[in-house]
Design a protein around this motif. Structure first.
Motif, mmCIF file in Angstrom:
data_model
loop_
_atom_site.group_PDB
_atom_site.id
_atom_site.type_symbol
_atom_site.label_atom_id
_atom_site.label_comp_id
_atom_site.label_asym_id
_atom_site.label_seq_id
_atom_site.Cartn_x
_atom_site.Cartn_y
_atom_site.Cartn_z
ATOM 1 N N GLU A 2 -36.933 38.052 -10.932
ATOM 2 C CA GLU A 2 -36.983 37.635 -9.540
ATOM 3 C C GLU A 2 -38.359 37.977 -9.000
ATOM 4 N N VAL A 17 -40.614 39.144 -6.194
ATOM 5 C CA VAL A 17 -40.399 39.864 -4.942
ATOM 6 C C VAL A 17 -41.695 39.853 -4.150
ATOM 7 N N PHE A 18 -41.630 39.288 -2.974
ATOM 8 C CA PHE A 18 -42.788 39.308 -2.087
ATOM 9 C C PHE A 18 -42.547 40.325 -0.998
ATOM 10 N N GLY A 19 -43.541 40.513 -0.122
ATOM 11 C CA GLY A 19 -43.358 41.474 0.959
ATOM 12 C C GLY A 19 -42.285 41.011 1.930
ATOM 13 N N ASP A 71 -39.055 38.725 2.639
ATOM 14 C CA ASP A 71 -37.993 38.034 1.920
ATOM 15 C C ASP A 71 -37.711 36.631 2.393
ATOM 16 N N ARG A 84 -36.325 32.277 -5.634
ATOM 17 C CA ARG A 84 -37.417 33.031 -6.265
ATOM 18 C C ARG A 84 -37.074 33.526 -7.659
ATOM 19 N N CYS A 117 -47.336 40.391 -4.933
ATOM 20 C CA CYS A 117 -45.920 40.244 -5.280
ATOM 21 C C CYS A 117 -45.697 40.957 -6.596
ATOM 22 N N PHE A 118 -44.466 41.076 -7.012
ATOM 23 C CA PHE A 118 -44.204 41.577 -8.354
ATOM 24 C C PHE A 118 -42.943 40.935 -8.889
ATOM 25 N N LEU A 119 -42.743 41.065 -10.203
ATOM 26 C CA LEU A 119 -41.593 40.487 -10.867
ATOM 27 C C LEU A 119 -40.600 41.591 -11.172
ATOM 28 N N ARG A 120 -39.339 41.286 -10.902
ATOM 29 C CA ARG A 120 -38.334 42.276 -11.186
ATOM 30 C C ARG A 120 -37.410 41.679 -12.231
ATOM 31 N N THR A 121 -37.415 42.229 -13.473
ATOM 32 C CA THR A 121 -36.582 41.623 -14.534
ATOM 33 C C THR A 121 -35.116 41.868 -14.206
ATOM 34 N N PRO A 176 -22.373 38.056 -0.574
ATOM 35 C CA PRO A 176 -21.830 38.855 0.533
ATOM 36 C C PRO A 176 -22.868 39.716 1.233
ATOM 37 N N THR A 177 -23.877 40.198 0.497
ATOM 38 C CA THR A 177 -24.905 41.001 1.172
ATOM 39 C C THR A 177 -25.772 40.131 2.062
ATOM 40 N N LEU A 214 -24.395 39.667 5.623
ATOM 41 C CA LEU A 214 -24.686 40.670 6.639
ATOM 42 C C LEU A 214 -26.022 40.423 7.316
ATOM 43 N N ARG A 215 -26.893 39.632 6.654
ATOM 44 C CA ARG A 215 -28.203 39.410 7.247
ATOM 45 C C ARG A 215 -28.263 38.132 8.076
#
Lengths: 300, 161
Positions: B12, B14-16, B18, B63, B97-101, B124-125, B128-129
């Motif tokens: 994924e 990940v940027f600063g 979302d 992403r 940014c970075f990549l999160r495996t 579901p998370t 909440l946003r």
């Protein structure tokens, strides 16, 4: 269940930045984070002047949502890193200083061989952190490291400098692999020293970094989860009265965040115990336990 | 029969922030991964890595990125991914940014199956946003659709005893 921890988030007065880092850690799947205050004790006589532990960062409900969904809680701990160079500074890092014991985790960064050996053999610390971004000022030796591992002290490898700069990367990798030769992957804690949220990495990525530094897959995963819990347990036995009884009041201030208020061992006389017996919750370690015991329990 | 076996790394970006959508293409990710492997593992790493490597899937809205590599070179890839710090945006600057495996699979299908399950947990998370009522009702509907399996109606033949 593996509980991922990041034990080195540098504390700064910039609360907005700190909040972003902690929110990013939550998003990446970390369940505990330690806010780190770095301090160089002065060489004058007397108690070390140390800032009080920082308050945990306030997090909104929306950020804590992933935890609420799974029924877990996010833990914010406080950590003190003392940079020590001389014997006077070494004596200041002792549990008699109540501000120092108010921190959850105590770490030490030795600048020369004598201090390193002292930290491994005598000092009551939980984590030994070495500055990986430059050539180490002393050669690592096997005997003090073995002694530290036997005592339950952990060594820390920090990864954010490697990500920030390619020259620092070389030093971090070489120092980390050096440390690995002596420790054989045991008692290593991998943490970021992230100054911005974008420098954090997810726990599985950090474990892959650990593999790069020379651990095998299982040890690398431990370095982000079990070893951190082990260091925390070591820290807790440090705060207990001779390692036998510790009293903690567990409070739930905001949903999803558990904060633990430790009552310092100085007040564990009978009167204080009777006063608190209504609200507190005791935890007794099994009786036959010696003080200063190696707290190398693995809690999954 | 000798054939090349691959590993598909699902990551994924990940940027600063979302909520914004960034313009990232397959070519950009390919170049970034190749650069970082050259920096970290040198000419040897690049030589080993380039033949089986490609970016198989990228979705700017969720992403998600899927990178393929040969099975022998998985370690090269997974060790290099944490060092990616930024991606070039289209206008000549750098996006931090970075990549999160998230997952490593043996086939594209396996990764997709995992991705569906992962999205089901993430929905579901996201609920909440949501800020407006309309968004919330749409969110609830998609959670409902993805988790509840519709019952098949009984046919006449099976009702006979």
């Amino acid at each position: 269940m593996a509980r991922f921890c990041d034990f080195n988030v540098p504390y700064s007065e910039n609360t907005e930045n700190l909040r972003q880092i902690v929110e990013m850690a939550i998003k990446l799947g970390y369940e505990s984070v330690a806010l780190n205050c770095t301090v160089t004790p002065g060489t004058t006589k007397g108690q070390a002047v140390v800032p009080p532990p920082p308050k945990p960062v306030e997090l909104s409900e929306a950020t804590l949502a992933p935890f609420m969904v799974q029924g877990k809680a996010f833990q914010q701990l406080t950590r003190l890193t003392a940079i020590i160079e001389t014997h006077e500074q070494k004596y200041k890092v002792n549990p008699n200083n109540s501000t120092i014991t108010a921190y959850d985790i105590l770490a030490v960064q030795p600048l020369n061989l004598k201090m390193f050996e002292a930290a491994c053999k005598e000092l009551e610390v939980d984590i030994i952190s070495l500055d990986m971004t430059q050539k180490l000022p002393f050669f690592l030796r096997l005997t003090p490291i073995k002694r530290a591992i036997a005592r339950g002290v952990h060594f820390e490898i920090v990864y954010a400098p490697a990500i920030r700069d390619s020259t620092l990367r070389r030093y971090v990798i070489s120092n980390a692999t050096d440390l690995m030769t002596f420790c054989k992957g045991k008692n290593i804690v991998l943490s970021s020293q992230a100054e911005k949220a974008i420098e954090l990495r997810g726990p599985h990525d950090v474990a892959n970094l650990g593999v790069l530094f020379g651990m095998n897959q299982a040890q690398a995963k431990d370095a982000v989860s079990i070893n951190c819990r082990s260091a925390l347990l070591h820290a807790e036995t440090r705060g207990s009265a001779v390692g036998v009884i510790s009293i903690e009041r567990i409070m739930k201030q905001t949903p999803g965040v558990i904060s633990v208020e430790r009552i310092p061992s100085a007040s564990t006389d009978k009167r204080a115990l009777e006063k608190d017996s209504g609200e507190g919750q005791d935890r007794e370690d099994p009786p036959g336990k010696k003080p200063k015991l190696v707290a190398k329990k693995k809690i999954k | 029969m000798v054939r090349f076996k691959h590993r598909y790394v699902l990551a994924e970006l990940v940027f600063g922030n979302d909520l914004l959508v960034y313009n990232v293409t397959q070519r950009v990710v390919y170049a970034a991964v190749r650069d970082i492997i050259e920096q970290l593992h040198g000419g040897y790493g690049i030589g080993l890595f380039t033949p089986g490597m490609s970016v198989k899937y990228i979705n700017e809205y969720t992403r998600m990125v899927m990178v393929r590599c040969r099975r022998e070179n998985l370690k090269l890839l997974t060790s290099a991914i944490p060092f990616i710090k930024h991606l070039p945006d289209g206008k000549g600057g750098q996006l931090p940014c970075f990549l999160r495996t998230l997952h490593v699979g043996g086939s594209i299908k396996a990764c997709q199956k995992w991705l569906v399950q992962h999205n089901r947990q993430v929905l579901p998370t996201l609920l909440l946003r949501c800020t407006s009522e309309e968004e919330k009702s749409r969110m609830r509907k998609s959670i409902f659709d993805s988790t509840i399996v519709k019952e098949e109606p009984w046919t006449e033949g099976e009702n006979d005893t």
